[in-house]
Scaffold this motif. Structure first.
Motif, PDB file in Angstrom:
ATOM      1  N   ARG A 202       0.853  -1.194   0.000  1.00  0.00           N
ATOM      2  CA  ARG A 202       0.000   0.000   0.000  1.00  0.00           C
ATOM      3  C   ARG A 202       0.893   1.250   0.000  1.00  0.00           C
TER       4      ARG A 202
ATOM      5  N   ILE B 170       3.194   4.389  -0.381  1.00  0.00           N
ATOM      6  CA  ILE B 170       4.294   4.780  -1.273  1.00  0.00           C
ATOM      7  C   ILE B 170       4.803   3.574  -2.068  1.00  0.00           C
TER       8      ILE B 170
ATOM      9  N   ASP C 291       5.918  -7.790   0.975  1.00  0.00           N
ATOM     10  CA  ASP C 291       5.245  -7.095   2.075  1.00  0.00           C
ATOM     11  C   ASP C 291       4.905  -8.112   3.156  1.00  0.00           C
TER      12      ASP C 291
ATOM     13  N   ASP D 198       8.629 -10.591   6.252  1.00  0.00           N
ATOM     14  CA  ASP D 198       8.831  -9.645   7.354  1.00  0.00           C
ATOM     15  C   ASP D 198      10.276  -9.172   7.258  1.00  0.00           C
ATOM     16  N   ILE D 199      10.433  -7.914   6.851  1.00  0.00           N
ATOM     17  CA  ILE D 199      11.763  -7.377   6.559  1.00  0.00           C
ATOM     18  C   ILE D 199      12.643  -7.285   7.815  1.00  0.00           C
TER      19      ILE D 199
ATOM     20  N   ASN E  50      11.599   0.025   0.931  1.00  0.00           N
ATOM     21  CA  ASN E  50      10.594   1.027   1.285  1.00  0.00           C
ATOM     22  C   ASN E  50       9.833   0.697   2.572  1.00  0.00           C
TER      23      ASN E  50
ATOM     24  N   TYR F  53      11.881   7.111  15.601  1.00  0.00           N
ATOM     25  CA  TYR F  53      11.663   7.034  14.146  1.00  0.00           C
ATOM     26  C   TYR F  53      12.751   7.841  13.424  1.00  0.00           C
TER      27      TYR F  53
ATOM     28  N   LYS G  62      15.594   6.653  10.692  1.00  0.00           N
ATOM     29  CA  LYS G  62      15.667   7.186   9.327  1.00  0.00           C
ATOM     30  C   LYS G  62      17.001   7.886   9.059  1.00  0.00           C
TER      31      LYS G  62
ATOM     32  N   GLY H  49       8.525  14.143   2.649  1.00  0.00           N
ATOM     33  CA  GLY H  49       7.864  14.892   3.715  1.00  0.00           C
ATOM     34  C   GLY H  49       6.602  14.131   4.099  1.00  0.00           C
TER      35      GLY H  49
ATOM     36  N   VAL I 280       3.375  12.390   3.617  1.00  0.00           N
ATOM     37  CA  VAL I 280       2.714  11.876   2.421  1.00  0.00           C
ATOM     38  C   VAL I 280       1.340  11.329   2.814  1.00  0.00           C
TER      39      VAL I 280
ATOM     40  N   THR J  54      -0.805   8.904   3.161  1.00  0.00           N
ATOM     41  CA  THR J  54      -0.940   7.437   3.174  1.00  0.00           C
ATOM     42  C   THR J  54      -1.527   7.025   4.528  1.00  0.00           C
TER      43      THR J  54
ATOM     44  N   TRP K 113       0.309   8.154   7.630  1.00  0.00           N
ATOM     45  CA  TRP K 113       0.069   9.491   8.188  1.00  0.00           C
ATOM     46  C   TRP K 113      -1.276   9.572   8.910  1.00  0.00           C
TER      47      TRP K 113
HETATM   48  N1  LIG Z   1       3.851   8.623   4.749  1.00  0.00           N
HETATM   49  C1  LIG Z   1       4.790   9.498   5.028  1.00  0.00           C
HETATM   50  O1  LIG Z   1       4.479  10.660   5.325  1.00  0.00           O
HETATM   51  C2  LIG Z   1       6.252   9.158   4.971  1.00  0.00           C
HETATM   52  C3  LIG Z   1       7.172  10.214   5.079  1.00  0.00           C
HETATM   53  C4  LIG Z   1       8.529   9.923   5.049  1.00  0.00           C
HETATM   54  C5  LIG Z   1       8.947   8.609   4.894  1.00  0.00           C
HETATM   55  N2  LIG Z   1       8.032   7.598   4.792  1.00  0.00           N
HETATM   56  C6  LIG Z   1       8.530   6.242   4.656  1.00  0.00           C
HETATM   57  O2  LIG Z   1       8.069   5.696   3.439  1.00  0.00           O
HETATM   58  C7  LIG Z   1       7.880   4.291   3.573  1.00  0.00           C
HETATM   59  C8  LIG Z   1       6.466   3.927   3.166  1.00  0.00           C
HETATM   60  O3  LIG Z   1       5.557   4.699   3.936  1.00  0.00           O
HETATM   61  P1  LIG Z   1       3.967   4.650   3.735  1.00  0.00           P
HETATM   62  O4  LIG Z   1       3.461   5.968   4.156  1.00  0.00           O
HETATM   63  O5  LIG Z   1       3.635   4.107   2.397  1.00  0.00           O
HETATM   64  O6  LIG Z   1       3.589   3.596   4.887  1.00  0.00           O
HETATM   65  P2  LIG Z   1       2.326   2.628   5.038  1.00  0.00           P
HETATM   66  O7  LIG Z   1       2.270   2.294   6.493  1.00  0.00           O
HETATM   67  O8  LIG Z   1       1.130   3.200   4.403  1.00  0.00           O
HETATM   68  O9  LIG Z   1       2.780   1.326   4.216  1.00  0.00           O
HETATM   69  C9  LIG Z   1       3.899   0.579   4.643  1.00  0.00           C
HETATM   70  C10 LIG Z   1       3.887  -0.783   3.999  1.00  0.00           C
HETATM   71  O10 LIG Z   1       5.019  -1.506   4.563  1.00  0.00           O
HETATM   72  C11 LIG Z   1       4.574  -2.781   4.997  1.00  0.00           C
HETATM   73  N3  LIG Z   1       5.396  -3.251   6.117  1.00  0.00           N
HETATM   74  C12 LIG Z   1       5.390  -2.783   7.383  1.00  0.00           C
HETATM   75  N4  LIG Z   1       6.237  -3.486   8.146  1.00  0.00           N
HETATM   76  C13 LIG Z   1       6.791  -4.418   7.335  1.00  0.00           C
HETATM   77  C14 LIG Z   1       7.741  -5.451   7.550  1.00  0.00           C
HETATM   78  N5  LIG Z   1       8.265  -5.698   8.767  1.00  0.00           N
HETATM   79  N6  LIG Z   1       8.106  -6.225   6.495  1.00  0.00           N
HETATM   80  C15 LIG Z   1       7.557  -6.008   5.280  1.00  0.00           C
HETATM   81  N7  LIG Z   1       6.647  -5.062   5.026  1.00  0.00           N
HETATM   82  C16 LIG Z   1       6.264  -4.279   6.047  1.00  0.00           C
HETATM   83  C17 LIG Z   1       3.111  -2.569   5.403  1.00  0.00           C
HETATM   84  O11 LIG Z   1       2.376  -3.801   5.415  1.00  0.00           O
HETATM   85  C18 LIG Z   1       2.630  -1.594   4.344  1.00  0.00           C
HETATM   86  O12 LIG Z   1       2.145  -2.256   3.192  1.00  0.00           O
HETATM   87  C19 LIG Z   1       8.224   3.973   5.025  1.00  0.00           C
HETATM   88  O13 LIG Z   1       9.556   3.555   5.119  1.00  0.00           O
HETATM   89  C20 LIG Z   1       8.044   5.308   5.720  1.00  0.00           C
HETATM   90  O14 LIG Z   1       8.783   5.388   6.911  1.00  0.00           O
HETATM   91  C21 LIG Z   1       6.689   7.845   4.821  1.00  0.00           C
END
Ligand SMILES: NC(=O)c1ccc[n+]([C@@H]2O[C@H](COP(=O)([O-])OP(=O)(O)OC[C@H]3O[C@@H](n4cnc5c(N)ncnc54)[C@H](O)[C@@H]3O)[C@@H](O)[C@H]2O)c1
Length: 265
Positions: A16, A18, A37, A63-64, A90, A162, A166, A192, A194, A196, A199
């Motif tokens: 899901r 990003i 995922d 599970d990463i 990601n 967090y 990062k 920044g 996003v 999703t 957030w």
């Molecule tokens: N949304 C934001 O504002 C934002 C900003 C900066 C950075 N990020 C980074 O971008 C990346 C994606 O963010 P997002 O907003 O799409 O998050 P999200 O929570 O919407 O999606 C994250 C996805 O990662 C999967 N996931 C979680 N833990 C996992 C694991 N242990 N192994 C495998 N998969 C796993 C989840 O099932 C999910 O599908 C993340 O690394 C997040 O930290 C997000």
């Protein structure tokens, strides 16, 4: 557009947000995909949707935070496609907690996915990429793209663990780029806020701590974005496409802010 024609790309956290947007963009650019995922249903359903449109996709449940699982992911992907050209690390997690209330479990949870898990995933992938020939003479043998955050550039209240995880991603990116050049490039993206599900969770936890209405933390952050709108997952996918493409072949060790100008450093 076919900037990634026949490129084999693994994307973690592709279920899901990003990761899903990157998967869709890469698919539209002609890539062959591994969608990984922890949420198996999400990647299976995205994979079946994309394959109905003629995209080669291998969905993997992983599970990463488990380095052995990362290693298996690389082995299975290599067995399936014969090589890996691009890896987007990601998958990430967050908990909003004050500095004083952050527990060892909170710290370990975020580090185990965002930093430790990412490190061993990069390690396993780099071993494969360093051992293969480039897609064309003079090109890198592989490209690694790590998802950091502007939170990894600048610390602030309520997200210390967090932010630290990062910031580690940026250092893993620079260290990997130094060791793997000139064969494999390693870069990261610092989004920044996003729009999703992550957030939605951040907003709810942050608002509860500060006694504010739900949605207010998100709208305050969006108001501060110089480009004047909320960031979409597709904004990040555009950078991920550039970093996966030939256009970025001479770039390594860099961490790009994609945040509508929120953080200017
Ligand atoms: N949304 C934001 O504002 C934002 C900003 C900066 C950075 N990020 C980074 O971008 C990346 C994606 O963010 P997002 O907003 O799409 O998050 P999200 O929570 O919407 O999606 C994250 C996805 O990662 C999967 N996931 C979680 N833990 C996992 C694991 N242990 N192994 C495998 N998969 C796993 C989840 O099932 C999910 O599908 C993340 O690394 C997040 O930290 C997000």
């Amino acid at each position: 557009m076919t900037r990634l024609n026949n490129v084999v790309a693994i994307i973690t956290g592709a279920g899901r947000g990003i990761g899903e947007a990157i998967a869709r963009r890469y698919a539209s650019e002609g890539a062959r995909l591994v969608l990984a995922d922890i949420n198996q249903d999400a990647v299976t359903s995205l994979a079946s949707e994309l394959s109905e449109h003629g995209v080669d996709v291998l969905p993997l449940s992983i599970d990463i935070s488990d380095p052995e699982a990362s290693s298996r992911m690389i082995d299975e992907s290599t067995e399936y496609y014969g090589r890996i050209d691009v890896m987007v690390n990601n998958a990430g997690v967050i908990r909003v907690k004050s500095f004083l209330e952050t527990t060892t479990q909170d710290w370990d949870y975020m580090q185990s996915v965002n930093a430790r898990g990412l490190f061993f995933s990069v390690q396993a992938c780099a071993r494969q990429m360093l051992s293969q020939v480039p897609l064309a003479d003079g090109r890198p043998t592989g490209k690694i793209i790590n998802m950091s955050s502007i939170a990894g550039r600048s610390g602030r209240g309520l997200i210390c663990a967090y932010s630290a995880s990062k910031a580690a991603v940026i250092m893993i990116t620079q260290s990997g780029a130094s060791e793997f050049s000139p064969k494999v490039t390693v870069n990261s993206i610092c989004p920044g806020p996003v729009d999703t599900e992550m957030w939605v969770k951040i907003d709810a936890q942050w608002a509860a701590i500060e006694g504010k209405p739900t949605g207010s933390v998100w709208s305050e952050r969006v108001k501060g974005v110089p480009m004047g709108r909320a960031q979409k997952p597709e904004d990040v996918a555009s950078m991920a496409c550039f970093l996966a493409s030939k256009d970025s072949d001479f770039i390594t060790g860099q961490s790009y802010h994609v945040d509508g100008g929120l953080l200017m450093l």
